[in-house]
Design an enzyme around this catalytic site. Structure first.
Site, mmCIF file in Angstrom:
data_model
loop_
_atom_site.group_PDB
_atom_site.id
_atom_site.type_symbol
_atom_site.label_atom_id
_atom_site.label_comp_id
_atom_site.label_asym_id
_atom_site.label_seq_id
_atom_site.Cartn_x
_atom_site.Cartn_y
_atom_site.Cartn_z
ATOM 1 N NE ARG A 1 55.573 47.802 41.950
ATOM 2 C CZ ARG A 1 55.906 49.054 42.199
ATOM 3 N NH1 ARG A 1 57.095 49.359 42.641
ATOM 4 N NH2 ARG A 1 55.030 50.028 42.000
ATOM 5 C CB CYS B 1 59.734 55.044 47.311
ATOM 6 S SG CYS B 1 58.152 54.757 46.575
ATOM 7 C CE1 TYR C 1 51.489 51.481 51.784
ATOM 8 C CE2 TYR C 1 52.578 53.439 52.662
ATOM 9 C CZ TYR C 1 52.011 52.750 51.605
ATOM 10 O OH TYR C 1 51.954 53.318 50.356
HETATM 11 P P1 XMP Z 1 52.543 56.428 48.803
HETATM 12 O O1 XMP Z 1 53.181 57.782 48.874
HETATM 13 O O2 XMP Z 1 51.076 56.500 48.716
HETATM 14 O O3 XMP Z 1 53.057 55.787 47.422
HETATM 15 O O4 XMP Z 1 53.041 55.562 49.909
HETATM 16 C C1 XMP Z 1 52.535 54.604 46.901
HETATM 17 C C2 XMP Z 1 53.202 54.267 45.576
HETATM 18 O O5 XMP Z 1 54.594 53.992 45.761
HETATM 19 C C3 XMP Z 1 55.047 53.057 44.782
HETATM 20 N N1 XMP Z 1 55.740 51.982 45.482
HETATM 21 C C4 XMP Z 1 57.073 51.871 45.574
HETATM 22 N N2 XMP Z 1 58.056 52.599 45.009
HETATM 23 N N3 XMP Z 1 59.653 51.257 46.108
HETATM 24 C C5 XMP Z 1 59.360 52.283 45.277
HETATM 25 O O6 XMP Z 1 60.271 52.948 44.774
HETATM 26 C C6 XMP Z 1 58.728 50.479 46.710
HETATM 27 O O7 XMP Z 1 59.040 49.571 47.459
HETATM 28 C C7 XMP Z 1 57.358 50.792 46.398
HETATM 29 N N4 XMP Z 1 56.179 50.232 46.767
HETATM 30 C C8 XMP Z 1 55.226 50.978 46.191
HETATM 31 C C9 XMP Z 1 53.824 52.594 44.021
HETATM 32 O O8 XMP Z 1 53.803 53.265 42.792
HETATM 33 C C10 XMP Z 1 52.678 53.027 44.915
HETATM 34 O O9 XMP Z 1 51.479 53.242 44.213
#
Ligand code: XMP
Length: 492
Positions: free
Chosen positions: A419, A318, A400
């Site tokens: 989103r 993120c 990823y």
């Molecule tokens: P981890 O820490 O497992 O987090 O990599 C996964 C969660 O991150 C969210 N997610 C995003 N949040 N920008 C964001 O601000 C993004 O591009 C993004 N892609 C995923 C989502 O809630 C996921 O479960």
């Protein structure tokens, strides 16, 4: 004491602590460590492991969703593709494992026996259910009923040789009930009928054997299926029709936005909830106020709305927080929402989403009120996640990426654009990178389970409910350094 989650991590004093800022206080283990129970539940669903894979296009496609459900958790299918593709995905997950066959091979009583024989040969099956024009069960024909007499075989009708006394089961029969019944009647096949006696499925002895006894199943013994959806109603009649079909194969819709605390998304979701007959998990949100609003000011159907999802900007891919200056670390967000749930609707479920770096972060989420955790980071490098294994400097890796990254948004179509806020359309809120290839998800899940269990044993909690009562404290930077391997010559 459960509750007061914000107080536990000083969120009531304005602190926004993250996993690395806290440690769980050790507790008295007055139970057999082998009996520690990590099962959890959300609404009507019980999960043998409290773990979900994230709805991201480099994490959860069909393979991951099937494997997560088989292992006792849940994989949430991503939505970065067309409606048609989403329908295809949910169908595959739902049909992957079922002790009840839906599309049963049938034949009419007046059909010639030779037609039944060729149908069985063609489908490589040993029996057919005999039905009338209204799909009512009239009999059953198995290879044992096929006559030896060549003339009868050529000229006879199915009704002349079929078994007429058929024992049937009612739709809704459980795996155990079906197994008992088949044993009692010493038969291989049990047709399933509705109230009018119409055929709706078939159970065979061989399909009843549970290879995955801990799998997450629906009432009919099929794998649980969850899909991320936009908070915007399907755009046209065609999409709506596809959605109606999607619902037939899906148990839970995850409303999937970066910030759900928006009037428009909240209202649109109400319309979606009223239209489609599935259960809903809403998110993400990050504060007590957001949860309070959703739980008290919006009249969602509580039979359908089963959980909230916590965390904003804390995922490993993120960049929301650095791009916008706004965020809610998952630990903080979970505690905030848990307090609102405790106050307004203690039965509501809670998922802590993203930001988990080490196994030790997982048990911390339960101490601040989570029922389940969701991660993409732990699963993006698995065999079952979409994408290829590549090699960089001799290391196996997979891509990823955040769903708000430029790369994810560049998939043909604008599937994921809603989103994020309209204003940020051109501003990426996620990154794309490589993570190590880690092999099959089963191995990763085993490690996660052990991490959670060991944390619970040290904390003195024998189940997730007790874990919510466990104390957790803020540590200083020196405490953090001391709690990791340190003062060693090599790089650990
Ligand atoms: P981890 O820490 O497992 O987090 O990599 C996964 C969660 O991150 C969210 N997610 C995003 N949040 N920008 C964001 O601000 C993004 O591009 C993004 N892609 C995923 C989502 O809630 C996921 O479960």
């Amino acid at each position: 004491m459960a509750g007061n989650y914000r107080k536990k991590i000083l969120a009531d004093q304005g602190w926004m602590h993250a996993f690395d800022d806290v440690l769980i206080k050790p507790g008295f283990t007055n139970f057999d460590p082998n009996r520690v129970d990590i099962s959890s539940s959300l609404g009507p669903y019980k999960f043998n492991i409290p773990i979900m894979s994230a709805a991201m296009d480099t994490v959860t496609g069909v393979e991951m969703a099937i494997q997560m459900a088989l292992l006792g958790g849940l994989g949430v299918l991503h939505r970065n593709c067309s409606c048609e593709k989403r329908l295809e995905m949910v169908k595959k997950v739902k049909r992957a494992r079922s002790y009840i066959v839906d599309d049963v091979a049938t034949i009419f009583p007046n059909s010639p026996i030779h037609e039944a024989i060729s149908k069985m040969e063609q489908l490589e099956i040993s029996g057919l259910v005999v039905v009338d024009d209204n799909n009512k069960v009239m009999g059953i024909l198995t290879s044992r009923d096929i006559p030896f007499d060549a003339k009868l075989k050529e000229n006879g009708l199915v009704k002349d040789v079929m078994t007429k006394e058929v024992i049937t089961g009612n739709s809704g029969i459980s795996r155990i009930e079906a197994a008992k019944m088949l044993y009692k009647i010493r038969k291989e096949k049990l047709p399933i009928i509705d109230e009018e006696g119409r055929l709706v499925g078939l159970i065979t002895n061989k399909d009843l054997k549970p290879d995955f006894p801990k799998a997450s199943l629906d009432k009919r013994g099929r794998l649980l299926c969850a899909l991320a959806v936009s908070p915007v109603m399907p755009r046209n009649v065609k999409e709506r029709k596809i959605f109606e079909e999607i619902v037939e194969y899906t148990d839970i819709f995850f409303i999937d936005v970066a910030d759900f605390y928006k009037k428009q998304d909240i209202e649109n979701t109400k319309e979606i909830m009223e239209t489609f007959n599935v259960q809903f998990i809403l998110g993400n949100i990050g504060t007590f106020e957001a949860a309070e609003y959703i739980l008290t000011k919006v009249d969602y159907d509580r039979d359908k709305f089963i959980a909230l999802k916590a965390g904003m900007g804390s995922g490993s891919i993120c960049s929301t927080s650095i791009q916008t200056g706004v965020g809610a670390p998952t630990l903080f967000a979970t505690a905030q929402i848990a307090d609102a749930i405790e106050k307004y609707d203690p039965k509501m479920g809670l998922i802590a989403d993203g930001g988990f770096k080490n196994l030790g972060d997982l048990p911390k989420a339960f101490t601040v009120g989570a029922n389940m955790i969701m991660t993409g980071h732990f699963f993006g490098g698995c065999v079952e996640s979409p994408g290829f294994v590549d090699t960089i400097q001799g290391r196996k890796i997979k891509v990823y990426r955040g769903m708000g990254s430029k790369e994810a948004r560049h998939v043909a179509g604008d599937y994921i654009v809603d989103r994020y806020s309209k204003e940020t359309k051109t501003l990426p809120e996620g990154v794309s990178d490589y993570i190590p290839f880690v092999g099959p998800v089963e191995g990763v899940i085993e490690q996660m389970k052990t991490g959670i269990k060991n944390g619970m044993i040290y904390a003195g909690a024998k189940n997730i409910k007790e874990m919510k009562n466990v104390e957790i404290g803020i540590i200083t930077m020196s405490g953090k350094l001391e709690s990791e391997p340190h003062d060693l010559i090599g790089k650990w």
